[in-house]
Motif scaffolding. Structure first.
Motif, short mmCIF file in Angstrom:
data_model
loop_
_atom_site.label_atom_id
_atom_site.label_comp_id
_atom_site.label_asym_id
_atom_site.label_seq_id
_atom_site.Cartn_x
_atom_site.Cartn_y
_atom_site.Cartn_z
N GLY A 37 0.80 -1.21 0.00
CA GLY A 37 0.00 0.00 0.00
C GLY A 37 0.83 1.26 0.00
N ALA A 38 2.09 1.14 -0.44
CA ALA A 38 3.05 2.25 -0.30
C ALA A 38 3.53 2.76 -1.66
N ASN A 39 4.32 3.83 -1.58
CA ASN A 39 5.17 4.31 -2.69
C ASN A 39 4.43 4.70 -3.97
N GLY A 40 3.19 5.13 -3.83
CA GLY A 40 2.50 5.68 -4.98
C GLY A 40 1.95 4.69 -5.96
N TYR A 41 1.84 3.42 -5.57
CA TYR A 41 1.25 2.42 -6.46
C TYR A 41 -0.26 2.33 -6.21
N LEU A 42 -0.92 1.34 -6.76
CA LEU A 42 -2.37 1.34 -6.86
C LEU A 42 -3.10 1.66 -5.55
N VAL A 43 -2.75 0.95 -4.48
CA VAL A 43 -3.46 1.14 -3.21
C VAL A 43 -3.26 2.57 -2.70
N HIS A 44 -2.04 3.03 -2.78
CA HIS A 44 -1.73 4.40 -2.35
C HIS A 44 -2.50 5.41 -3.20
N GLN A 45 -2.67 5.10 -4.48
CA GLN A 45 -3.41 6.01 -5.37
C GLN A 45 -4.86 6.15 -4.95
N PHE A 46 -5.46 5.07 -4.44
CA PHE A 46 -6.82 5.16 -3.92
C PHE A 46 -6.87 5.99 -2.65
N LEU A 47 -5.85 5.88 -1.81
CA LEU A 47 -5.84 6.57 -0.52
C LEU A 47 -5.64 8.07 -0.64
N ASP A 48 -4.83 8.48 -1.60
CA ASP A 48 -4.40 9.87 -1.68
C ASP A 48 -5.42 10.71 -2.46
N SER A 49 -5.85 11.83 -1.87
CA SER A 49 -6.87 12.67 -2.51
C SER A 49 -6.35 13.40 -3.74
N THR A 50 -5.03 13.45 -3.95
CA THR A 50 -4.51 14.10 -5.15
C THR A 50 -4.56 13.19 -6.37
N SER A 51 -4.66 11.87 -6.14
CA SER A 51 -4.72 10.92 -7.25
C SER A 51 -6.08 10.26 -7.36
N ASN A 52 -6.93 10.43 -6.37
CA ASN A 52 -8.25 9.84 -6.35
C ASN A 52 -9.30 10.94 -6.29
N LYS A 53 -9.93 11.22 -7.41
CA LYS A 53 -10.97 12.25 -7.50
C LYS A 53 -12.34 11.63 -7.81
N ARG A 54 -12.53 10.37 -7.46
CA ARG A 54 -13.77 9.69 -7.74
C ARG A 54 -14.92 10.29 -6.93
N THR A 55 -16.12 10.15 -7.46
CA THR A 55 -17.30 10.65 -6.77
C THR A 55 -18.23 9.52 -6.34
N ASP A 56 -17.79 8.26 -6.53
CA ASP A 56 -18.59 7.12 -6.09
C ASP A 56 -18.12 6.67 -4.71
#
Length: 378
Positions: A181-200
């Motif tokens: 869940g680290a280092n900017g990969y998929l899981v981290h991308q879901f966690l971080d509001s700068t890479s996750n702008k989903r509205t669902d």
């Protein structure tokens, strides 16, 4: 002699390991395409006989989709499973426990990477937002990251993680799971509001952004029981990650509080490290803070391990003070296959890394900078 990090046994909640010294996951680019090979078996065996209590493997791709690095192993098909089993069996002979780190790159892949092309699917991410930077040494020119395709249904990706665990267990691969869940990969991308702008339900609030990590951990636990761990890097920076401190604390505090309820084996917190803090547009990206002091109060149940830039003296203080159950060494384990024995004997860590061969080099013997580092004289 650093007795407090070299006890007879340490319990990571569910798995008993012989000491508190772990080898961190280290991408080394030595597999045969995506299949773990005999040279990798030699590399991991060296470090297990050198006294490591726990080894976390280099990140293993859960699907053919991916390709930030060349020659990294996967764990989605039979030949890969058989290669890992040989490594795991060899490591266990020395009494070392080994966890396999499950990996999906998300937006950190590239559509022109060979395995990505072979997969026949887009580069997926939580949102269609490109990371800045990127370096693909195995592609011509100097391509950077591209704008990914927003994954319509994230449960498809959760199923890939679960299938990787099922594949391993069904084929008697005796290794537990670390969820990357680290280092900017998929899981981290879901966690971080700068890479996750989903509205669902997979984006927006802290609870929604943490949902992917929590639901995937639950899926892994369905397969393996409690012998599952989580690794996170709350300071961010790498692969264009990072939120303001208050939001970072709220997000990762919530995540760690919730996953503590799942009965994990351990949680590894990656500290701030300059090497994980590249510069974008003239500014550093990471949210510098003491991740252990800030976030350890949210962890109850799983053992806490600390990672990134740890020295033996710091390890002594972290474990001796009760701040951590154990520590992971990264780069020092590249250059010192006998690191745990050196620490116990008070030997210096004096092998300098060869950065020219750190990730292998075309036309160069793959053993160089990999299995040729010398052990100390005892």
């Amino acid at each position: 002699m650093l007795h407090s990090i070299s006890p007879q046994h340490t319990n990571t909640n569910h798995v008993t390991i012989p000491n508190r010294i772990g080898m961190s996951a280290l991408t080394r680019n030595r597999s045969s395409a995506t299949v773990p090979n005999e040279l990798m078996r030699e590399y991991y065996t060296q470090r297990s006989t050198g006294g490591a209590g726990l080894i976390v493997t280099e990140a293993a791709l859960i699907t053919r989709q991916g390709g930030e690095w060349s020659d990294v192993p996967g764990i989605w098909e039979q030949s890969q499973i058989e290669g890992w089993k040989k490594i795991v069996d060899s490591v266990h002979v020395a009494g070392t426990k080994i966890y396999c780190q499950l990996w999906h790159l998300g937006r950190a892949s590239h559509p022109e990477a060979p395995e990505q092309i072979a997969a026949g699917v887009p580069v997926y991410a939580p949102s269609a937002i490109s990371a800045r930077g990127g370096k693909f040494r195995f592609l011509p020119g100097a391509p950077g990251y591209v704008t990914p395709t927003e994954i319509e249904d994230p449960t498809v990706l959760i199923a890939l993680f679960k299938q990787a665990a099922i594949n391993a267990k069904a084929r008697a691969l005796t290794v537990s799971r670390v969820f990357h869940g680290a280092n900017g990969y998929l899981v981290h991308q879901f966690l971080d509001s700068t890479s996750n702008k989903r509205t669902d339900k997979w984006g927006g609030s802290v609870e929604n952004r943490a949902r992917f990590a929590i639901e995937t951990l639950k899926a892994l636990i369905e397969v393996w029981g409690p012998d599952v761990a989580l690794r996170v890097s709350p300071a961010g920076g790498y692969n264009d990650m990072g939120m303001p401190l208050a939001e970072t604390t709220e997000t990762f505090g919530y995540l760690l509080r919730e996953v503590s309820k799942l009965g994990l084996s351990y949680v590894a917190l990656v500290r701030y490290h300059p090497l994980l803090d590249p510069e974008y547009d003239g500014k550093k990206r990471a949210t510098q803070h003491d991740v252990v002091a800030t976030l350890s109060p949210f962890i109850s149940g799983p053992a806490l391990f600390v990672n990134a830039g740890i020295t033996p003296a710091e390890a002594e203080e972290l474990v001796g003070s009760g701040k951590a159950a154990g520590v992971f060494f990264g780069v020092p384990y590249i250059t010192h296959p006998d690191l745990a024995r050196r620490v116990k004997a008070g030997k210096p860590l004096d092998n300098a890394p060869d950065f020219a061969t750190l990730y292998g080099a075309r036309g160069v013997d793959p053993k160089l900078g990999y299995t040729d580092y010398k052990e100390a004289v005892y």
